[in-house]
Motif scaffolding. Structure first.
Motif, PDB file in Angstrom:
ATOM      1  N   VAL A 108     -22.976   1.337  17.760  1.00 50.69           N
ATOM      2  CA  VAL A 108     -23.936   0.270  16.769  1.00 50.69           C
ATOM      3  C   VAL A 108     -24.630  -0.533  17.660  1.00 50.69           C
ATOM      4  N   ARG A 109     -24.454  -0.220  19.161  1.00 49.87           N
ATOM      5  CA  ARG A 109     -25.340  -0.306  20.136  1.00 49.87           C
ATOM      6  C   ARG A 109     -26.772   0.216  19.515  1.00 49.87           C
ATOM      7  N   ALA A 110     -26.303   1.743  19.172  1.00 50.61           N
ATOM      8  CA  ALA A 110     -28.252   2.075  19.063  1.00 50.61           C
ATOM      9  C   ALA A 110     -28.700   1.788  18.351  1.00 50.61           C
ATOM     10  N   MET A 111     -28.108   1.704  17.374  1.00 44.34           N
ATOM     11  CA  MET A 111     -28.649   1.189  15.667  1.00 44.34           C
ATOM     12  C   MET A 111     -29.341   0.169  16.277  1.00 44.34           C
ATOM     13  N   THR A 112     -28.808  -1.026  16.605  1.00 41.46           N
ATOM     14  CA  THR A 112     -29.371  -2.565  16.396  1.00 41.46           C
ATOM     15  C   THR A 112     -30.682  -2.107  17.975  1.00 41.46           C
ATOM     16  N   LYS A 113     -30.559  -1.382  18.982  1.00 43.97           N
ATOM     17  CA  LYS A 113     -31.366  -1.435  19.514  1.00 43.97           C
ATOM     18  C   LYS A 113     -32.664  -1.078  18.863  1.00 43.97           C
ATOM     19  N   GLN A 114     -32.524  -0.392  17.737  1.00 43.89           N
ATOM     20  CA  GLN A 114     -34.035   0.525  16.732  1.00 43.89           C
ATOM     21  C   GLN A 114     -34.421  -0.564  16.630  1.00 43.89           C
ATOM     22  N   TRP A 115     -33.694  -1.256  15.657  1.00 43.51           N
ATOM     23  CA  TRP A 115     -33.597  -2.648  14.971  1.00 43.51           C
ATOM     24  C   TRP A 115     -34.633  -3.038  15.824  1.00 43.51           C
ATOM     25  N   LEU A 116     -33.949  -3.619  17.108  1.00 41.64           N
ATOM     26  CA  LEU A 116     -34.585  -4.641  17.453  1.00 41.64           C
ATOM     27  C   LEU A 116     -35.639  -4.434  18.115  1.00 41.64           C
ATOM     28  N   ASP A 117     -35.927  -3.313  19.064  1.00 44.86           N
ATOM     29  CA  ASP A 117     -37.127  -2.215  19.482  1.00 44.86           C
ATOM     30  C   ASP A 117     -38.571  -2.060  18.823  1.00 44.86           C
ATOM     31  N   MET A 118     -38.085  -1.881  17.258  1.00 48.68           N
ATOM     32  CA  MET A 118     -38.948  -1.990  16.081  1.00 48.68           C
ATOM     33  C   MET A 118     -39.755  -3.181  15.822  1.00 48.68           C
ATOM     34  N   GLY A 119     -39.023  -4.437  16.411  1.00 42.62           N
ATOM     35  CA  GLY A 119     -39.381  -5.231  15.779  1.00 42.62           C
ATOM     36  C   GLY A 119     -40.021  -6.429  14.887  1.00 42.62           C
ATOM     37  N   LEU A 120     -38.928  -7.379  14.168  1.00 40.42           N
ATOM     38  CA  LEU A 120     -38.168  -7.809  13.094  1.00 40.42           C
ATOM     39  C   LEU A 120     -39.293  -8.760  12.807  1.00 40.42           C
ATOM     40  N   ARG A 121     -39.463  -8.597  11.126  1.00 33.79           N
ATOM     41  CA  ARG A 121     -40.622  -8.294  10.282  1.00 33.79           C
ATOM     42  C   ARG A 121     -39.900  -9.859   9.313  1.00 33.79           C
ATOM     43  N   PRO A 122     -40.527 -10.617   8.420  1.00 29.01           N
ATOM     44  CA  PRO A 122     -39.774 -11.018   7.624  1.00 29.01           C
ATOM     45  C   PRO A 122     -39.538  -9.914   7.039  1.00 29.01           C
ATOM     46  N   ARG A 123     -38.374 -10.865   5.570  1.00 30.13           N
ATOM     47  CA  ARG A 123     -37.646 -10.104   4.602  1.00 30.13           C
ATOM     48  C   ARG A 123     -37.423 -10.705   3.627  1.00 30.13           C
ATOM     49  N   ALA A 124     -37.636  -9.661   2.562  1.00 31.62           N
ATOM     50  CA  ALA A 124     -37.941 -10.772   1.443  1.00 31.62           C
ATOM     51  C   ALA A 124     -36.170 -10.767   1.197  1.00 31.62           C
ATOM     52  N   VAL A 125     -36.503 -11.722   0.311  1.00 30.10           N
ATOM     53  CA  VAL A 125     -35.344 -12.340  -0.369  1.00 30.10           C
ATOM     54  C   VAL A 125     -34.891 -12.431  -1.204  1.00 30.10           C
ATOM     55  N   THR A 126     -36.243 -12.394  -2.559  1.00 30.81           N
ATOM     56  CA  THR A 126     -36.263 -12.970  -3.696  1.00 30.81           C
ATOM     57  C   THR A 126     -36.383 -10.924  -4.621  1.00 30.81           C
ATOM     58  N   ARG A 127     -36.062 -11.507  -6.061  1.00 26.14           N
ATOM     59  CA  ARG A 127     -36.840 -10.057  -6.823  1.00 26.14           C
ATOM     60  C   ARG A 127     -36.807  -9.720  -7.931  1.00 26.14           C
ATOM     61  N   ASP A 128     -37.642  -9.218  -8.661  1.00 27.34           N
ATOM     62  CA  ASP A 128     -37.514  -9.524 -10.486  1.00 27.34           C
ATOM     63  C   ASP A 128     -36.486  -9.170 -10.671  1.00 27.34           C
ATOM     64  N   LEU A 129     -35.499  -9.621 -10.962  1.00 22.00           N
ATOM     65  CA  LEU A 129     -33.996  -8.701 -11.736  1.00 22.00           C
ATOM     66  C   LEU A 129     -33.502 -10.336 -12.596  1.00 22.00           C
TER      67      LEU A 129
END
Length: 754
Positions: free
Chosen positions: A232-253
RNA sequence: AGCGGGUUGGAGUAGCCAGGUUAUCUUGUCGGGCUCAUAACCCGGAGACCGAUCGUUCAAAUCGAUCACCCGCUACCA
């Protein structure tokens, strides 16, 4: 440690197929063990989860089967709910037997109308708080008579703008690895309906401002680091180190929760599944309150109290889901707090304070349970489905094996010989046999309550101490989510019991009736029988402490010991309550029965064969991932052609040009693990190059100089960057063996095979 | 090839983040015992250069570097 509020959050199974043993080991058994343990400690436990019922893979399944999506999710929701209950998971009753203030459980579903309503509410408040940004994107649109639809990138293919390869996806070419904007794709078409017309249209979408939470999340991660497991530590760190970007919350579905917005441009748009399903932890608690308790009760399990005490939140999930729960979901929770506190665009986000929704306490994520030797999806016959397993075996045998073999630190295997061995030698030999010894020795003494009169705790101080010690170790392990170790501690009590009985040799004294007054017994005899009596206490200790792991057999044992009520209602601490009077019952039967490996393997074989015929289109194959959902299923469904056994006419057969060639060189594919690049002398001057996936079956030397049959007029295709001009024929059997087709004697290269 | 994880007695594993007595436990195996118990149980023995190499250190399974192999995902197959 008593009366605490504990929210047990269980990953939401995707309602697109039945659960398999990998799911169980990864994220459905551990939370049940833990919830049972917390209850036994006297804590107030609310357990929430449900079926994840939206998203494209489900619509694809529905389309394939020609039924509405609702029918698919109804089916699997029912199957999986029943399977979890059969496994003994405490999803029912919904209200804790100790009273509503102690919580309960709800296995809900995301198609629940209340869930939809809450999600839409949250969407609106996050929007109002300025936590979304809106962007215009270009997306392919499939024009159809019935209205048409937007196509996700994965559902568009065409020719790669870089290498010209056909079959490239909407946003990335698999052959050369280039990524590009979807409008750059040449000759795009819909993968599902290649003939329909498609075009690029503008489409508006919302993105969640994950980037605004970077700092708060880093702080949070640092805070939790000591409690988190390494993965859990490793995966989380990886995500945070990459830098967070806005993430799509809607889709054409079409299949999902519609956006709660007016206006034509929002028609046909849904909330992205990740955004919605993950909120289930929160909506489910609210819905539980409404249906079973006071409507505000959910706050006890969700909100930080006025004096700053947060309820404990434990999330159980597979490793692939970690970042969702340590990064994305916390960011959403903080966003909701931000919105609920009336803050807006300008205000900085912050970690939860009094009255706010709490963040997770721990995320005891599991690795994967693999199936023995099961590498490929075609070995689907090896898959073990939960419903069919439970039809054949005592659920506690599965619970035992998966617990003692839990993928806590790395992937583990499920295999039948190991399963049978563990059940026979540990569960039966140590635990079952111990109980059976005590019961039958007691019965041989005779009387309504044969052991009670021999009860003499002063002679058993060492034994008491030993069990108390085991109890401490056990609770420590459970508190740290080390279930494997915890169950070992439980088993060590049974082992100790066997030693104690062995040493006390009570069978020596069975045949001597002796005086009715026990004080006139010889000292040896009193000593021996006092140990046997303590053996009853040890069995009771076993019943209580094994209950979280093995609820069914614990209850059987509890009843055999003459105890009343449910062992699951006994407090964990009472396992070492030596003042309990000894009781007895007339029931005495073995707790478990031995398994026969040969019979099981035979049965598996039969089952596998029938399964292969009937569920060939089942996408959830393999016992791999525990939470991996959309991707594999999507793919399987997309690529699996409908099967049918129509006869081939002669012309069609003759159109396949089979020829003879000699293998002149074999090299490793530079960019693929399982491929060889093979050069064939096909009778022409230049020969030809073919990629073959024979690496697991043949060495280079074994292949060299062999004269083989190959398909000469197969459309050339690039396989991971190397052009393959044909296909070498090989035979494979059900056991996974693969053999090249060679020639009887020698014939000139390029000869036609027919 | 990208990402993640792994490599510890025959098998499965603990220990590793916070280096320090004879490296844990289960199973198997060998020898002995017991007979209440489900070919069960109890006692004892054998069995590991902790994947390899180099480094840091008084001290490395544990920290760092490099390499090898295995697994999963991405992908790919006959």
């Amino acid at each position: 440690m008593t009366g605490e509020h504990v929210l047990i959050c269980v990953a939401w199974p995707y309602a697109n197929g039945p659960l398999h043993l990998g799911h169980v080991a990864g994220c459905y058994l551990p939370p049940d063990i833990h919830a049972r343990y917390e209850r036994a400690l006297g804590n107030r436990v609310l357990m929430v989860s449900g079926s994840d019922e939206h998203g494209t893979p489900i619509t694809v399944t529905a389309e394939t089967e020609g039924v509405p999506p609702q029918e698919i999710v109804d089916r699997y929701h029912a199957i999986n709910t029943q399977a979890l209950l059969d496994l003994g998971c405490i999803w029912e009753p919904n209200v804790d037997s100790r009273g509503i203030e102690y919580g309960g459980a709800l296995f809900n579903r995301t198609s629940d109308s209340e869930h939809k309503r809450y999600v839409q509410e949250n969407f609106n408040s996050l929007l109002a708080a300025g936590l979304f940004e809106q962007k215009t994107m270009q997306q392919y649109y499939e024009i159809r008579n019935d209205g048409g639809r937007f196509l996700p990138d994965r559902y568009v293919e065409g020719e790669c703008p870089n290498c010209g390869e056909d079959g490239a996806r909407g946003d990335q070419c698999d052959e050369c690895g280039t990524t590009y904007e979807s409008y750059e794709l040449q000759n795009p078409r819909s993968k599902m309906n290649p003939d329909s017309e498609i075009e690029i249209r503008d489409t508006e979408h919302f993105f969640y401002r994950l980037d605004r939470f970077q700092e708060a999340l880093e702080f949070h991660a640092n805070d939790r680091n000591p409690h988190w497991k390494a993965n859990v530590r490793a995966m989380t760190k990886q995500w945070l180190d990459m830098g967070l970007r806005p993430r799509a919350v809607t889709r054409d579905l079409e299949w999902g929760i519609p956006l709660p917005l007016e206006g034509d441009k929002w028609k046909g748009k849904c909330v992205y599944v990740w955004f919605e399903a993950v909120q289930g932890y929160y909506t489910c608690a609210k819905i539980w309150s409404e249906r079973f308790a006071e409507s505000d009760d959910w706050r006890k399990w969700w909100c930080v109290s006025d004096d700053g005490v947060a309820p404990r939140h434990l999330y159980f999930l597979g490793k692939d889901n970690i970042p969702f729960h340590t990064v994305i979901w916390p960011a959403l929770i903080m966003g909701l707090n931000h919105a609920n506190n009336g803050l807006g665009d300008e205000d900085p986000v912050s970690l939860p304070g009094p009255g706010d929704l709490a963040l997770e306490t721990n995320v005891p994520a599991m690795e994967y349970l693999m199936l023995a030797g099961g590498q490929f999806s075609k070995s689907r016959k090896h898959a073990v489905w939960l419903p069919s397993f439970l039809e054949r075996f005592d659920p506690d045998t599965l619970r035992y094996y998966l617990s003692i073999n839990m993928p806590e630190n790395h992937d583990t295997d499920f295999n039948w010989p190991d399963f049978v061995e563990k059940i026979n030698s540990e569960l039966n030999g140590t635990y079952g046999n111990y109980v059976n010894r005590v019961m039958s020795l007691g019965n041989k003494l005779g009387g309504d309550n044969p052991l009670q009169i021999h009860d003499d705790l002063d002679r058993c101080n060492d034994d008491k101490e030993r069990l108390e010690q085991i109890y401490v170790q056990l609770t420590q392990s459970l508190n740290r989510h080390r279930y494997k170790e915890a169950l070992r501690h439980v088993m060590s009590a049974a082992q100790y019991g066997n030693q104690m009985i062995q040493k006390a040799v009570p069978w020596k004294y069975l045949s001597e009736p002796g005086p009715s007054d026990t004080s006139e017994y010889s000292d040896e005899r009193r000593q021996s029988l006092s140990k046997l009596s303590f053996g009853w206490r040890l069995a009771r200790f076993m019943a209580i402490t094994s209950q979280p792991f093995l609820p069914f057999s614990a209850q059987r044992l509890w009843t055999m010991l003459g105890q009343t009520g449910n062992v699951s209602d006994a407090s964990f601490e009472s396992a070492t309550d030596w003042s309990t009077p000894i009781t007895w019952s007339t029931i005495s039967e073995p707790l478990f029965s031995r398994l026969d490996l040969e019979a099981i393997l035979e049965e598996e074989q039969t089952l596998a064969q029938s399964e292969q015929v009937t569920v060939h289109d089942d996408p959830g194959h393999g016992v791999k991932g525990s939470g991996k959902k959309t991707k594999t299923k999507e793919d399987e469904n997309m690529t699996e052609a409908p099967e049918g056994t129509t006869f081939l006419n002669f012309e069609t057969f003759m159109s396949v040009e089979l020829r003879i060639g000699t293998i002149t060189s074999v090299e490793d594919h530079p960019n693929a693990d399982k491929l060889y690049v093979v050069h064939l002398d096909d009778g022409t001057d230049e020969g030809r190059t073919v990629c073959a996936g024979l690496k697991p079956y043949y060495s280079v030397d074994e292949m060299m100089e062999k004269q083989v049959v190959f398909v000469a007029n197969l459309e050339p295709r690039k396989l991971r960057g190397v052009l393959s001009e044909g296909m070498i024929c090989a035979a494979d059997d059900d056991d996974g063996a693969v053999k090249l087709i060679t020639v009887d004697g020698s014939i000139s290269n390029g000869s036609r095979v027919r």
